[in-house]
Enzyme design. Sequence first.
Site, PDB file in Angstrom:
ATOM      1  N   LYS A 188      -3.091  -3.656 -15.191  1.00 39.53           N
ATOM      2  CA  LYS A 188      -2.966  -4.793 -14.272  1.00 39.53           C
ATOM      3  C   LYS A 188      -3.312  -4.373 -12.848  1.00 39.53           C
ATOM      4  O   LYS A 188      -3.981  -5.116 -12.120  1.00 39.53           O
ATOM      5  CB  LYS A 188      -1.557  -5.363 -14.330  1.00 39.53           C
ATOM      6  CG  LYS A 188      -1.312  -6.545 -13.383  1.00 39.53           C
ATOM      7  CD  LYS A 188      -2.258  -7.713 -13.664  1.00 39.53           C
ATOM      8  CE  LYS A 188      -2.040  -8.865 -12.670  1.00 39.53           C
ATOM      9  NZ  LYS A 188      -0.803  -9.594 -12.930  1.00 39.53           N
TER      10      LYS A 188
ATOM     11  N   CYS B   4      -0.823 -11.774  -5.723  1.00 33.29           N
ATOM     12  CA  CYS B   4      -1.423 -10.682  -6.482  1.00 33.29           C
ATOM     13  C   CYS B   4      -2.341  -9.777  -5.665  1.00 33.29           C
ATOM     14  O   CYS B   4      -2.012  -8.624  -5.398  1.00 33.29           O
ATOM     15  CB  CYS B   4      -2.198 -11.259  -7.671  1.00 33.29           C
ATOM     16  SG  CYS B   4      -1.191 -12.223  -8.816  1.00 33.29           S
TER      17      CYS B   4
END
Length: 435
Positions: A219, A273
């Site tokens: 990720k 993010c």
Amino acid sequence: MAVTVVALGKIGLPLAVQIASKGHQVYGADVNAEVVRLVNEGVPPFPGETDLDVKLAEVVAAGRLTATTDTAAAVADSDTVVLVVPLVVDEESRPDFGAMDAATRAVAKGLKPGTLVSYETTLPVHTTRERFGPMLEEGSGLTIGVDLFLCHSPERVFTGRVFADLRRYPKLVGGTDAESAKRAVEFYESILDFDDRPDLDRPNGVWDLGSAEAAELAKLAETTYRDVNIALANQFARFADRVGIDVHAVIKASNSQPFSHIHSPGIAVGGHCIPVYPRFYLFNDPDATVVAAARAANVEMPSYAVTLLADALGGLAGKRVAVLGVAYRGGVKETAFSGVFPTVAALRAAGADVAVHDPMYTDDELATMGFTPYAIGTAVDGVVVQSDHREYASLGASDFPGAVAVVDGRRITDPSSWAGVRRVVLGAGEAPGER
């Protein structure tokens, strides 16, 4: 199964609904009592998530989703626990584990033998095993790999389209041991359906990456790649402005070759993010000069956009400027790391009188954030487009009486609507005073 989802935010609540829609009993745990109340009434506590209103109402009415503020009690009745608690960075850009630590301790109090715990929050490498694993063992008296099972499975979805993204992308998992990985794969296979993806070299579905650390890094790698890529596009755009080249045409041409995937330049990189996860990577790898330089380049973009407006207006002191968009991206009512904050700060520092508009926020909400609300049609000297809300695509010179220049930070405005106004698009090679 009975499943507890900890944190009913823009990722956690749709995930809880998805699990409940597959026939499982779900407890949604959240520290916000108002969120809990709304969820128990079948009402989304935030707007903008496709199909959430309908799906939430269905599973609540069927009794398959119940919200509570008592995390430990919910966990005690569950076979699986999924944590989607936000992890942010502090003023020094280091991970602030406070909320996640508290949630982990609350989960530990309710754990029973045989429970699987999955962390979906994006984490620095080693965090699942080395930070949260010991907390869970200490608080529960259980042993990971024996009577407690632990994995990392990073969420990979965009707010606004969570249900579609849960089907579209492979679900990555990594256990702290083989049995934890096996149970994690079985759990996610029981709650998710996947679209056919002929572009992948293996079937779309649940992918075991072999370790919690590999799942954590996957990720961080995919989000850090995007930050670096955008930074490169932004640097190309700034150079193109200096020499009079339209970088958008250049990027489109470059990407016609299959090995080039250059992203689009823009006024800011916002959201939970991309501005944050490269910091998590740097937490593990502080010598990553490429990552650090990219983050710095993207942070500079709001100030650069303000410089473009200042050049077009011959200075900003005493000028009236409207900033369009508070949200970090169009169509989403969310301001996490939004470019509006540094943009307004830079305008004010240059002496401008700044007002802010966003179709998703009321004037009172804008005022609470410290902004002066702007009403379309009010006279201004300049305009900055910060968010790519679709409403802004149809605006033009007639909507901003007196405007001399507009800086379009998202390339969303229609040039034919801005006759008589200097329209500056980042990277279009038209930056005033640059050549």
